[in-house]
Scaffold this motif. Structure first.
Motif, PDB file in Angstrom:
ATOM      1  N   UNK A   5       0.851  -1.201   0.000  1.00 51.51           N
ATOM      2  CA  UNK A   5       0.000   0.000   0.000  1.00 51.51           C
ATOM      3  C   UNK A   5       0.883   1.247   0.000  1.00 51.51           C
ATOM      4  N   UNK A   6       0.549   2.185  -0.862  1.00 53.47           N
ATOM      5  CA  UNK A   6       1.293   3.450  -0.899  1.00 53.47           C
ATOM      6  C   UNK A   6       0.295   4.587  -0.694  1.00 53.47           C
ATOM      7  N   UNK A 163       2.769   3.657   4.379  1.00 54.27           N
ATOM      8  CA  UNK A 163       2.623   2.299   3.852  1.00 54.27           C
ATOM      9  C   UNK A 163       1.439   1.524   4.429  1.00 54.27           C
ATOM     10  N   UNK A 164       0.673   2.146   5.305  1.00 51.83           N
ATOM     11  CA  UNK A 164      -0.502   1.451   5.849  1.00 51.83           C
ATOM     12  C   UNK A 164      -1.467   2.483   6.402  1.00 51.83           C
ATOM     13  N   UNK A 165      -2.693   2.043   6.637  1.00 51.72           N
ATOM     14  CA  UNK A 165      -3.683   2.958   7.214  1.00 51.72           C
ATOM     15  C   UNK A 165      -3.280   3.361   8.633  1.00 51.72           C
ATOM     16  N   UNK A 166      -2.578   2.461   9.350  1.00 54.50           N
ATOM     17  CA  UNK A 166      -2.111   2.791  10.707  1.00 54.50           C
ATOM     18  C   UNK A 166      -1.099   3.934  10.639  1.00 54.50           C
ATOM     19  N   UNK A 229      -9.174   4.231   4.188  1.00 59.28           N
ATOM     20  CA  UNK A 229      -8.026   3.637   3.496  1.00 59.28           C
ATOM     21  C   UNK A 229      -8.135   2.116   3.494  1.00 59.28           C
ATOM     22  N   UNK A 230      -8.525   1.544   4.641  1.00 60.27           N
ATOM     23  CA  UNK A 230      -8.686   0.083   4.698  1.00 60.27           C
ATOM     24  C   UNK A 230      -9.669  -0.399   3.638  1.00 60.27           C
TER      25      UNK A 230
END
Lengths: 481, 94
Positions: A5-6, A163-166, A229-230
């Motif tokens: 994921x970007x 690189x992630x929703x977190x 985003x998820x």
């Protein structure tokens, strides 16, 4: 195939000026619709915008607080598009000469520091608010309120480093904290003074080239950043796995349904035809002027966190929680100044205090507890006047009523029982009530001590001085009589 | 040079509804205009600093003091469809 994921975020932050960016209309929230408008923000022909000095000041502060280079010359540009919330048919923004470039925000992910680079920060005007017809009478119409038109914003554009929703959430949290410390915005997400657009794309792991991205518009809470985003990552993954393509488009997040949906199709892709705004002159900021502003910045969250761990010896996690806002950090430092047990203060603040504040949806600066009272209570624990369990009651009372700790202890009779005679009487009674256990203990079952301590604490409503209780129990049980 | 103008796209960006006849008539005219402007590109401007503004003026600021200009003005009444304190417009998102 596994995809990476970007994410890049464009964060819009409303600056806390009293007036709009190019006219003297008030920015006050909650006014009657269209009350805060004038010929300039309504885009009447022939009007001349004049830049609010405070907007530049705040924008420079935000730039410095995120380690940006403040450009010696910056300039406004017109971004042309038609939408009913934009009375002029263009938004005054910045394009090829933004106020600040470069810069970065460090985030903590699983205790690891990660640097998120910024592309730029620029100033622009906000658009108006559209109310949709169903709520206003005519479902076939939209209704425009221009109060927000011309309210100053900065847009903070990150590199596609997330690189992630977190990580996206952590970045938003950290950015909000920085902007609050820099005192440039109230960052009220419910009122929309901090919101973001997320550019999301996927690519096979190891591939350098970015995949096709979609832009998720107007996300206004930490929770929604992560959820939107998820959802989008899941949607794009399933498209790619089915051999379909992601198309370049703008999507909206519907928080009720938890999905994103297409807002504009590719054919209508924008062509903003930016050009320099001829009604506004360039802004030239020399080093001395930037230096002056830099001097007025307070200690920012990251250096404060690092100082808290070094100076007070508290864990990194504690430092992160306690520095989330300036008032919280100040409360902590003032309390430690009065009661020099940093970890104990941290425990009480992170546990009881933050829990109560969260329950009441209250900010620390608005609550009745003060550093003096919290420190006073901790002094009472240290002196043995109250124990940790009783302190919870004292804490609650202080928090709810703003009472002094000593007063609470006195009025509620919460002080520890520290005179031998009273405790001795209780011990005698317990031994008499529990002949079997007493006999067992005397026959070597010494682990029953815990049971006796429990009984004593119960009988004394938790107020028996623990050291004295232990001493007397041992004495009486050991004497064999 | 730029005679490859997409008249449909330009009309859409400008919110203009053109008939086929108008498109046929306007497309070559527009292309000519753009070609003419392109003449500027033939000038050697490598030694010329980009112009930020036509006037040699910078840093014009206003103080952040709220002023209610024209308190009596009723801008809403100038709109084609004022309604309940708002400007009523055709429906935007369905």
């Amino acid at each position: 195939m596994k995809y990476e994921t970007v994410i890049g975020l464009e964060v819009h932050c409303q600056l806390k000026t009293k007036t709009k960016i190019f006219c003297s209309c008030s920015t006050e929230f909650g006014k009657n619709p269209n009350e805060n408008t004038c010929p300039i923000c309504l885009g009447m022909p022939g009007v001349l915008p004049v830049l609010n000095r405070q907007v530049v000041n705040f924008a420079v502060r935000a730039g410095l607080a995120t380690h940006c280079r403040i450009e010696p010359m910056n300039q406004f540009a017109r971004k042309n598009y038609f939408y009913p919330d934009l009375p002029k048919g263009y938004q005054v923004s910045q394009f090829d000469h933004p106020l600040a470039t470069g810069g970065y925000v460090n985030i903590l992910i699983d205790g690891e520091k990660k640097k998120i680079n910024l592309t730029r920060i620029h100033m622009e005007e906000d658009a108006g608010k559209l109310v949709h017809g169903e709520n206003m009478g005519n479902p076939e119409s939209s209704y425009v309120d221009f109060n927000r038109t011309g309210v100053p914003l900065i847009e903070i554009v990150s590199e596609p480093d997330l690189r992630s929703s977190e990580e996206a959430r952590a970045y938003m949290v950290e950015l909000k904290s920085i902007l609050e410390y820099a005192d440039v915005s109230d960052c009220n997400m419910e009122q929309g003074s901090l919101r973001c657009d997320a550019n999301v794309s996927l690519r096979p792991f190891g591939q350098e080239e970015f995949g096709t991205r979609t832009e998720l518009k107007n996300i206004n809470s930490f929770k929604f950043v992560q959820k939107a985003i998820d959802y989008e990552v899941e949607r794009q993954t399933s498209l790619l796995e089915q051999g379909d393509k992601v198309i370049l488009e703008t999507r909206l997040y519907d928080s009720n349904r938890g999905v994103t949906y297409s807002m504009r199709s590719k054919e209508e892709a924008h062509d903003y035809r930016y050009f320099p705004e001829p009604d506004l002159v360039p802004i030239v900021l020399d080093e001395a002027c930037v230096e002056e502003i830099a001097k007025t910045l307070p200690e920012l969250p990251e250096p404060k966190r690092e100082r808290f761990t070094a100076e007070y010896g508290i864990p990194a996690y504690d430092a992160q929680v306690l520095t989330a806002t300036r008032p919280l950090a100040d409360f902590y430092e003032e309390t430690v100044k009065l009661h020099n047990h940093p970890k104990a203060v941290s425990n009480w603040m992170m546990g009881d205090l933050l829990r109560e504040l969260k329950n009441d949806d209250q900010e620390i600066q608005d609550c009745k507890l003060t550093p003096q009272r919290l420190a006073g209570m901790l002094d009472l624990i240290e002196a043995g006047t109250i124990n940790g369990k009783i302190a919870k009651t004292v804490f609650e009372e202080m928090y709810n009523t703003g009472a002094e700790p000593e007063t609470v202890v006195k009025e509620k009779g919460l002080g520890q029982i520290a005179d031998e005679a009273s405790i001795e009487k209780l011990v005698d009674q317990i031994l008499e009530d529990n002949p079997q256990q007493t006999a067992d203990y005397r026959n070597g079952k010494e682990k029953l001590m815990g049971y006796f301590v429990g009984q004593l604490m119960k009988a004394s409503k938790g107020q028996a001085n623990p050291a004295l209780a232990n001493k007397l129990l041992k004495q009486k049980l050991g004497s064999g009589s | 040079m730029s005679s490859e103008l997409n008249i449909d796209r330009i009309a859409r960006l400008a919110r203009l509804k053109l008939t086929d006849d108008e498109k046929q008539k306007l497309a070559p005219q527009l292309a000519k205009i753009v070609d003419y402007i392109d003449l500027l590109g033939e000038l050697d401007t490598s030694d010329v600093e980009p112009t930020a503004h036509i006037l040699p003026v910078q840093n014009v600021f206003r103080e952040d003091d709220p002023v209610k200009n024209f308190p009596e003005a009723d801008y809403l009444s100038l709109a084609p469809k004022p309604d309940k304190g708002h400007y009523e417009v055709p429906k935007i998102i369905g």
